[in-house]
Design a protein around this motif. Structure first.
Motif, PDB file in Angstrom:
ATOM      1  N   PHE A 134      36.895  44.081  41.900  1.00  0.00           N
ATOM      2  CA  PHE A 134      36.387  44.638  43.168  1.00  0.00           C
ATOM      3  C   PHE A 134      36.410  46.313  43.177  1.00  0.00           C
ATOM      4  O   PHE A 134      36.012  46.729  44.199  1.00  0.00           O
ATOM      5  CB  PHE A 134      36.963  44.009  44.255  1.00  0.00           C
ATOM      6  CG  PHE A 134      38.544  44.380  44.561  1.00  0.00           C
ATOM      7  CD1 PHE A 134      38.996  45.725  44.944  1.00  0.00           C
ATOM      8  CD2 PHE A 134      39.537  43.487  43.883  1.00  0.00           C
ATOM      9  CE1 PHE A 134      40.253  45.877  45.217  1.00  0.00           C
ATOM     10  CE2 PHE A 134      40.812  43.841  44.115  1.00  0.00           C
ATOM     11  CZ  PHE A 134      41.122  45.110  44.710  1.00  0.00           C
ATOM     12  N   ARG A 168      36.889  51.346  48.832  1.00  0.00           N
ATOM     13  CA  ARG A 168      35.830  50.864  50.081  1.00  0.00           C
ATOM     14  C   ARG A 168      35.020  51.748  50.536  1.00  0.00           C
ATOM     15  O   ARG A 168      33.626  51.343  50.872  1.00  0.00           O
ATOM     16  CB  ARG A 168      37.095  50.539  51.054  1.00  0.00           C
ATOM     17  CG  ARG A 168      36.331  49.805  52.408  1.00  0.00           C
ATOM     18  CD  ARG A 168      37.617  49.246  53.103  1.00  0.00           C
ATOM     19  NE  ARG A 168      37.043  48.661  54.311  1.00  0.00           N
ATOM     20  CZ  ARG A 168      37.644  48.171  55.230  1.00  0.00           C
ATOM     21  NH1 ARG A 168      39.118  48.468  55.309  1.00  0.00           N
ATOM     22  NH2 ARG A 168      37.590  47.753  56.500  1.00  0.00           N
ATOM     23  N   VAL A 223      33.687  47.223  49.884  1.00  0.00           N
ATOM     24  CA  VAL A 223      34.572  46.227  49.631  1.00  0.00           C
ATOM     25  C   VAL A 223      35.785  46.316  50.134  1.00  0.00           C
ATOM     26  O   VAL A 223      36.459  47.467  49.848  1.00  0.00           O
ATOM     27  CB  VAL A 223      34.395  45.852  48.186  1.00  0.00           C
ATOM     28  CG1 VAL A 223      35.451  44.688  47.732  1.00  0.00           C
ATOM     29  CG2 VAL A 223      33.224  45.502  47.482  1.00  0.00           C
ATOM     30  N   GLU A 238      32.853  38.366  49.420  1.00  0.00           N
ATOM     31  CA  GLU A 238      33.379  39.712  50.223  1.00  0.00           C
ATOM     32  C   GLU A 238      33.749  40.528  48.907  1.00  0.00           C
ATOM     33  O   GLU A 238      33.994  41.688  49.334  1.00  0.00           O
ATOM     34  CB  GLU A 238      34.711  39.188  50.862  1.00  0.00           C
ATOM     35  CG  GLU A 238      34.293  38.257  52.210  1.00  0.00           C
ATOM     36  CD  GLU A 238      35.524  38.146  53.093  1.00  0.00           C
ATOM     37  OE1 GLU A 238      36.827  38.583  52.703  1.00  0.00           O
ATOM     38  OE2 GLU A 238      35.428  37.455  54.040  1.00  0.00           O
ATOM     39  N   LEU A 239      33.755  40.138  47.882  1.00  0.00           N
ATOM     40  CA  LEU A 239      34.111  41.183  46.636  1.00  0.00           C
ATOM     41  C   LEU A 239      32.707  41.983  46.124  1.00  0.00           C
ATOM     42  O   LEU A 239      32.863  42.742  44.986  1.00  0.00           O
ATOM     43  CB  LEU A 239      34.745  40.546  45.720  1.00  0.00           C
ATOM     44  CG  LEU A 239      36.016  39.676  46.038  1.00  0.00           C
ATOM     45  CD1 LEU A 239      36.899  39.074  44.846  1.00  0.00           C
ATOM     46  CD2 LEU A 239      37.298  40.879  46.597  1.00  0.00           C
TER      47      LEU A 239
END
Length: 412
Positions: free
Chosen positions: A206, A292, A297, A316-317
Motif C-alpha cells: 500500500f 497517504r 490510502v 481500501e488499499l
C-alpha cells in the motif's frame, strides 16, 4: 458489543493517528512512554510506561484492572516482540513471539534470510571487540557496524579502516542490551521503503517511497536519512522486483498475517538487497500521512482489522490519488539556541501539511552533535497534486529555510 483495542507504543508523531481510531463501539487503550495532549484526548485509558518492556506493560495493565483485550498493535513503534507477548497473554490475534524476535533481532533475521537464498550483504556477528576485528577481516572494508537489537539507526556506523573498528565496535556493543553486534558489507545504491500487509501468503503493498540520502555520510561515521519521497523514481518493473524480494523475505520469516515495514537497497548494478524487514506499521508518520498524501490510502482501518483477526478490505488499499508527498528532516548538529518560535507559523504556506521540531528547543539550549536518526532538529511534510515530486521537494526546502529558529554566532 464494545471492542477493546490496545495501541502499545507510538512512534514519533504517530499520536496524531489515534483520533482516527476512535469509534462509538470501541474502547481505545494506549501505552506510551511519551504521553501527549493528543494521546490523552484520544485514549479511553492511557498508561505511561516503556512500551518496549513487556513486563512493565503487563504490570501497568494489571494495576489498571485490564483483564480483557480484543486486539493489540503498535503505531510505528519498534516493539513487535512486546505486541506478540501481549497478544499471547490476552488471547488476541498476533504473531508468535519467536517470529517477532526473528524479524527484530538483526543477527537472527539475517541468518534466516540467508538460509532462504535472498541477496544480502556479507555479514558476521560479534560479541566483543576482538570478534568484531575478525568479522571485519571476513566481511571486508568499508563495513557497517550495528547493534543487533537496536532500532531507529541507533549505534549504526560506517567503518573504513581497521584502526576505527575498536572504537566503533565498542560503542555499538555498549548500546546493545544483549551485547551483540552485526558487521555488514557496505553497499551503495538507492534505498526504498515498502509498506504492506501480508495475509494468506499474499503481499498487499500500500506504499512505496524513495529514501532521501543526499547527505548520508555528512556526519560520518553516522548516517543521516533526510526523509522519504513519493512517488518513487524507480520504474514500475523495478518496483515489482523489489516487491517480489520483500514477499520472499516475509515468507521466509513467517510474517503472516502481519503488517510489514521494510528498508530495501537497490545497488548500482541492479541487485535488490533486503536490509530490514519487520512486522510493524511504518513509523515516523510515513505510512499514515506521507504515503497517504500521495496515494489517498489509509492503512489504519486494515491495521485494526488485522489486530482483531478479521479479513482485510483490499479495496481500501488501492490508490485514490496520484500526487507527490515528501518528508524532509534537518539534522541537529551542535550549537546554542538563541531564539525559537512556533513552527506552525509556517504551515499556512500552500502545500505544507505540517512542520515540527524533532527535539524540544528553548533559548540557551546546547544542541549536541549529530549521532544518529533520533537527532532530528526539525521536519516538514509537504505535498503537491502533480506527481512530479520536484514541486513538493521545493515546498519542503523553502519551509525548512523559513523555520523560526536562530542559533548564537560562535565566539571568535
Amino acid at each position: 458489543m464494545t471492542e477493546r483495542l490496545l495501541a502499545c507504543g507510538l512512534g514519533s508523531g504517530m499520536d496524531r493517528s489515534l483520533a482516527e481510531l476512535r469509534s462509538p463501539r470501541r474502547e481505545l487503550l494506549v501505552v506510551t512512554d511519551a504521553p501527549t495532549d493528543r494521546a490523552r484526548a484520544a485514549a479511553d485509558l492511557l498508561l505511561v510506561c516503556d512500551p518496549t518492556d513487556s513486563t512493565a506493560v503487563l504490570a501497568e495493565l494489571s494495576a489498571a484492572g485490564v483483564s480483557h483485550l480484543d486486539g493489540v498493535f503498535s503505531l510505528g513503534a519498534d516493539n513487535p516482540p512486546v505486541i506478540s507477548v501481549l497478544a499471547h497473554r490476552f488471547g488476541c490475534p498476533g504473531l508468535p513471539v519467536e517470529t517477532a524476535l526473528d524479524c527484530t533481532l538483526k543477527d537472527r533475521r539475517l541468518a534466516i534470510l540467508r538460509g532462504a537464498g535472498l541477496d544480502l550483504p556479507r555479514f558476521a556477528t560479534a560479541e566483543s571487540v576482538a570478534e568484531a576485528l575478525r568479522a571485519i577481516a571476513e566481511v571486508g572494508l568499508p563495513a557497517v557496524i550495528k547493534p543487533s537489537d537496536q532500532t531507529g539507526s541507533l549505534g549504526v556506523m560506517k567503518v573504513e579502516s581497521a584502526e576505527a573498528v575498536r572504537q566503533t565496535a565498542a560503542e555499538a556493543l555498549r548500546l546493545s542490551p544483549v551485547g551483540r553486534i552485526v558487521v555488514e558489507e557496505f553497499l551503495e545504491g538507492t534505498e526504498h521503503t515498502l509498506a504492506a500487509f501480508m495475509v494468506d501468503g499474499e503481499l498487499h503493498r500500500f506504499g512505496f517511497a524513495d529514501r532521501e540520502y543526499g547527505r548520508k555520510e555528512e556526519f560520518a561515521p553516522y548516517f543521516f536519512e533526510g526523509g522519504d519521497t513519493l512517488p518513487s523514481r524507480l520504474a514500475p518493473e523495478q518496483i515489482e522486483e523489489v516487491t517480489d524480494t520483500v514477499r520472499r523475505g516475509a515468507r521466509a520469516l513467517r510474517l503472516d498475517p502481519a503488517v510489514i515495514n521494510t528498508d530495501i537497497l537497490r545497488t548500482r548494478d541492479g541487485r535488490v538487497v533486503l536490509l530490514e524487514i519487520t512486522c510493524r506499521l511504518t513509523g515516523a508518520r510515513i505510512a499514515t500521512e506521507v504515503m497517504r498524501l500521495a496515494t489517498g490510502v489509509d492503512p489504519l482501518p486494515n491495521l485494526v482489522r488485522l489486530a482483531l483477526g478479521r479479513p482485510l478490505e483490499l479495496s481500501e488499499l488501492r490508490p485514490t490519488r496520484n500526487g507527490a508527498a515528501v518528508q524532509r528532516f534537518l539534522p541537529a548538529d551542535g550549537g546554542v539556541v538563541e531564539w525559537v518560535g512556533d513552527p506552525r507559523d509556517v504551515t499556512r504556506r500552500a502545500g505544507v501539511h505540517d512542520v515540527f521540531w524533532g527535539i524540544e528547543l528553548a533559548p540557551g539550549m546546547v544542541v549536541p552533535p549529530y549521532r544518529g536518526g533520533a537527532d532530528v532538529l526539525a521536519g516538514v511534510i509537504a505535498y503537491a497534486d502533480d506527481p512530479a515530486e520536484a514541486e513538493a521537494e521545493a515546498i519542503a526546502d523553502r519551509t525548512l529555510r523559513a523555520l523560526p529558529l536562530r542559533f548564537k554566532a560562535p565566539a571568535e
